[in-house]
Motif scaffolding. Structure first.
Motif, PDB file in Angstrom:
ATOM      1  N   LEU A  51       0.813  -1.220   0.000  1.00 54.90           N
ATOM      2  CA  LEU A  51       0.000   0.000   0.000  1.00 54.90           C
ATOM      3  C   LEU A  51       0.846   1.270   0.000  1.00 54.90           C
ATOM      4  N   GLY A  52       2.183   1.109   0.069  1.00 57.25           N
ATOM      5  CA  GLY A  52       3.047   2.283   0.113  1.00 57.25           C
ATOM      6  C   GLY A  52       3.224   2.838   1.513  1.00 57.25           C
ATOM      7  N   ASN A  53       3.100   1.961   2.509  1.00 60.67           N
ATOM      8  CA  ASN A  53       3.249   2.345   3.918  1.00 60.67           C
ATOM      9  C   ASN A  53       2.388   3.562   4.289  1.00 60.67           C
ATOM     10  N   PRO A  54       1.076   3.410   4.181  1.00 64.32           N
ATOM     11  CA  PRO A  54       0.167   4.531   4.462  1.00 64.32           C
ATOM     12  C   PRO A  54       0.229   4.988   5.917  1.00 64.32           C
ATOM     13  N   LYS A  55      -0.006   6.275   6.135  1.00 65.71           N
ATOM     14  CA  LYS A  55       0.001   6.847   7.485  1.00 65.71           C
ATOM     15  C   LYS A  55      -1.390   6.813   8.122  1.00 65.71           C
ATOM     16  N   PHE A  56      -2.426   6.757   7.260  1.00 61.21           N
ATOM     17  CA  PHE A  56      -3.802   6.798   7.756  1.00 61.21           C
ATOM     18  C   PHE A  56      -4.648   5.747   7.049  1.00 61.21           C
ATOM     19  N   ASP A  57      -5.677   5.250   7.737  1.00 64.56           N
ATOM     20  CA  ASP A  57      -6.622   4.330   7.101  1.00 64.56           C
ATOM     21  C   ASP A  57      -7.762   5.133   6.480  1.00 64.56           C
ATOM     22  N   PRO A  58      -8.720   4.486   5.808  1.00 64.58           N
ATOM     23  CA  PRO A  58      -9.787   5.230   5.127  1.00 64.58           C
ATOM     24  C   PRO A  58     -10.713   6.027   6.044  1.00 64.58           C
ATOM     25  N   HIS A  59     -10.689   5.740   7.357  1.00 65.52           N
ATOM     26  CA  HIS A  59     -11.469   6.535   8.301  1.00 65.52           C
ATOM     27  C   HIS A  59     -10.710   7.783   8.741  1.00 65.52           C
ATOM     28  N   GLY A  60      -9.417   7.827   8.399  1.00 63.71           N
ATOM     29  CA  GLY A  60      -8.577   8.929   8.848  1.00 63.71           C
ATOM     30  C   GLY A  60      -7.839   8.615  10.135  1.00 63.71           C
ATOM     31  N   ASP A  61      -7.925   7.366  10.607  1.00 67.91           N
ATOM     32  CA  ASP A  61      -7.222   6.962  11.820  1.00 67.91           C
ATOM     33  C   ASP A  61      -5.759   6.679  11.506  1.00 67.91           C
ATOM     34  N   PRO A  62      -4.827   7.104  12.358  1.00 65.63           N
ATOM     35  CA  PRO A  62      -3.400   6.877  12.090  1.00 65.63           C
ATOM     36  C   PRO A  62      -3.023   5.406  12.180  1.00 65.63           C
ATOM     37  N   ILE A  63      -2.130   4.970  11.317  1.00 68.02           N
ATOM     38  CA  ILE A  63      -1.653   3.584  11.302  1.00 68.02           C
ATOM     39  C   ILE A  63      -0.271   3.535  11.957  1.00 68.02           C
ATOM     40  N   PRO A  64      -0.119   2.811  13.056  1.00 63.58           N
ATOM     41  CA  PRO A  64       1.213   2.679  13.669  1.00 63.58           C
ATOM     42  C   PRO A  64       2.176   2.010  12.698  1.00 63.58           C
ATOM     43  N   ASP A  65       3.468   2.345  12.796  1.00 60.08           N
ATOM     44  CA  ASP A  65       4.444   1.687  11.941  1.00 60.08           C
ATOM     45  C   ASP A  65       4.797   0.310  12.510  1.00 60.08           C
ATOM     46  N   LYS A  66       5.723  -0.391  11.876  1.00 55.65           N
ATOM     47  CA  LYS A  66       6.025  -1.764  12.283  1.00 55.65           C
ATOM     48  C   LYS A  66       6.633  -1.856  13.680  1.00 55.65           C
ATOM     49  N   ASN A  67       7.088  -0.713  14.196  1.00 57.47           N
ATOM     50  CA  ASN A  67       7.624  -0.681  15.554  1.00 57.47           C
ATOM     51  C   ASN A  67       6.577  -0.244  16.578  1.00 57.47           C
ATOM     52  N   GLY A  68       5.320  -0.105  16.099  1.00 52.97           N
ATOM     53  CA  GLY A  68       4.248   0.294  17.000  1.00 52.97           C
ATOM     54  C   GLY A  68       4.249   1.766  17.333  1.00 52.97           C
ATOM     55  N   ILE A  69       4.833   2.573  16.459  1.00 51.09           N
ATOM     56  CA  ILE A  69       4.923   4.012  16.711  1.00 51.09           C
ATOM     57  C   ILE A  69       4.020   4.765  15.737  1.00 51.09           C
ATOM     58  N   ILE A  70       3.206   5.685  16.263  1.00 54.18           N
ATOM     59  CA  ILE A  70       2.392   6.555  15.414  1.00 54.18           C
ATOM     60  C   ILE A  70       3.224   7.792  15.108  1.00 54.18           C
ATOM     61  N   THR A  71       3.586   7.939  13.861  1.00 54.92           N
ATOM     62  CA  THR A  71       4.548   8.980  13.475  1.00 54.92           C
ATOM     63  C   THR A  71       3.875  10.286  13.057  1.00 54.92           C
ATOM     64  N   THR A  72       2.549  10.328  13.060  1.00 57.11           N
ATOM     65  CA  THR A  72       1.842  11.539  12.662  1.00 57.11           C
ATOM     66  C   THR A  72       1.385  12.322  13.889  1.00 57.11           C
ATOM     67  N   THR A  73       1.203  13.619  13.730  1.00 60.40           N
ATOM     68  CA  THR A  73       0.704  14.478  14.802  1.00 60.40           C
ATOM     69  C   THR A  73      -0.753  14.820  14.520  1.00 60.40           C
ATOM     70  N   ASP A  74      -1.617  14.559  15.492  1.00 61.91           N
ATOM     71  CA  ASP A  74      -3.048  14.797  15.307  1.00 61.91           C
ATOM     72  C   ASP A  74      -3.394  16.221  15.725  1.00 61.91           C
ATOM     73  N   THR A  75      -3.761  17.048  14.760  1.00 58.12           N
ATOM     74  CA  THR A  75      -4.160  18.433  15.042  1.00 58.12           C
ATOM     75  C   THR A  75      -5.653  18.637  14.787  1.00 58.12           C
ATOM     76  N   SER A  76      -6.373  17.557  14.578  1.00 58.51           N
ATOM     77  CA  SER A  76      -7.791  17.666  14.231  1.00 58.51           C
ATOM     78  C   SER A  76      -8.655  17.946  15.456  1.00 58.51           C
ATOM     79  N   PHE A  77      -9.875  18.398  15.189  1.00 60.02           N
ATOM     80  CA  PHE A  77     -10.855  18.670  16.239  1.00 60.02           C
ATOM     81  C   PHE A  77     -12.231  18.374  15.688  1.00 60.02           C
ATOM     82  N   THR A  78     -13.213  18.293  16.567  1.00 59.91           N
ATOM     83  CA  THR A  78     -14.558  17.908  16.122  1.00 59.91           C
ATOM     84  C   THR A  78     -15.214  19.022  15.305  1.00 59.91           C
ATOM     85  N   LEU A  79     -16.044  18.619  14.381  1.00 59.97           N
ATOM     86  CA  LEU A  79     -16.778  19.570  13.538  1.00 59.97           C
ATOM     87  C   LEU A  79     -17.637  20.507  14.388  1.00 59.97           C
ATOM     88  N   SER A  80     -18.102  20.026  15.517  1.00 63.17           N
ATOM     89  CA  SER A  80     -18.942  20.844  16.403  1.00 63.17           C
ATOM     90  C   SER A  80     -18.196  22.071  16.920  1.00 63.17           C
TER      91      SER A  80
END
Length: 224
Positions: A117-146
């Motif tokens: 898949l090209g080592n994706p950072k996110f799944d189709p829901h937008g959830d981060p995918i940990p790497d093979k070492n169990g580390i989430i390499t992305t920073t979540d800056t999102s917030f709720t639509l509300s």
């Protein structure tokens, strides 16, 4: 480890991130088991050094338990990404199938799927995918639509649900990860959010606006 153990550890991890409420009763409700069964499982996992258990206290994963949870989550989200790419399945269906496949997947196969898949950072829901070492390499800056501001444009970054009706609604109205929306009105008193997506105006209640996460679309909100 058994499916029950992996699901329990995963539930503790996700609840700690989502609501910070990981008491056995909350985990029991999440997994559809009795409070007594959840407490019994917590005690067993404490013996296995997967979590810390104290009566009436929040459950806390050990380093070993945290690694297990992230490994299961990685496999789940990789399967969702693969199923979505190959078969264009609905978000609800890929989640349901990944729940089964995650427990039968070796680390070798998970790494092969990631490479394919090209080592994706996110799944189709937008959830981060940990790497093979169990580390989430992305920073979540999102917030709720509300919590989004009126008149601004945003990019959908996460759809935090596993409910079929919610995903069916999102599919019908173009609400998917990566799509652009504009918030036209926040009805604070009535807890509703009016948005425009694909030139269509949609009114969302709080049940939906609090599980749709967004990031600001910087290119659209630049002041000239």
């Amino acid at each position: 480890m058994s499916v029950a153990v992996e699901n329990f550890v995963k539930a503790v991890y996700k609840n700690a991130k989502r609501t910070n409420d990981t008491k056995p009763g909350i985990i029991a409700k999440e997994l559809g088991i009795s409070n007594a069964a959840a407490t019994d499982m917590a005690k067993k996992l404490a013996v296995k050094d997967l979590l810390h258990y104290e009566k009436y206290q929040e459950l806390k994963l050990t380093v070993k338990g945290n690694q297990m949870a992230l490994n299961v989550i990685r496999k789940h989200r990789l399967w969702e990404s693969l199923l979505f790419k190959m078969f264009d399945m609905s978000l609800h269906d890929i989640h349901r199938e990944a729940e089964l496949l995650e427990h039968q997947t070796s680390d070798l196969l998970a790494n092969k799927i990631s490479e394919y898949l090209g080592n994706p950072k996110f799944d189709p829901h937008g959830d981060p995918i940990p790497d093979k070492n169990g580390i989430i390499t992305t920073t979540d800056t999102s917030f709720t639509l509300s919590k989004a501001n009126e008149g601004k444009t945003y990019i959908i970054s996460r759809l935090m649900s596993d409910d079929k009706e919610f995903f069916d609604f999102c599919a019908q109205h173009g609400l998917k990860y990566g799509n652009t929306i504009t918030v036209s009105k926040q009805f604070i008193k009535n807890k509703m959010t009016q948005i425009v997506v694909n030139n269509n105006t949609i009114l969302l209640n709080e049940d939906f606006s609090t599980i749709i996460y967004v990031n600001e679309n910087e290119s659209k909100n630049v002041q000239h």
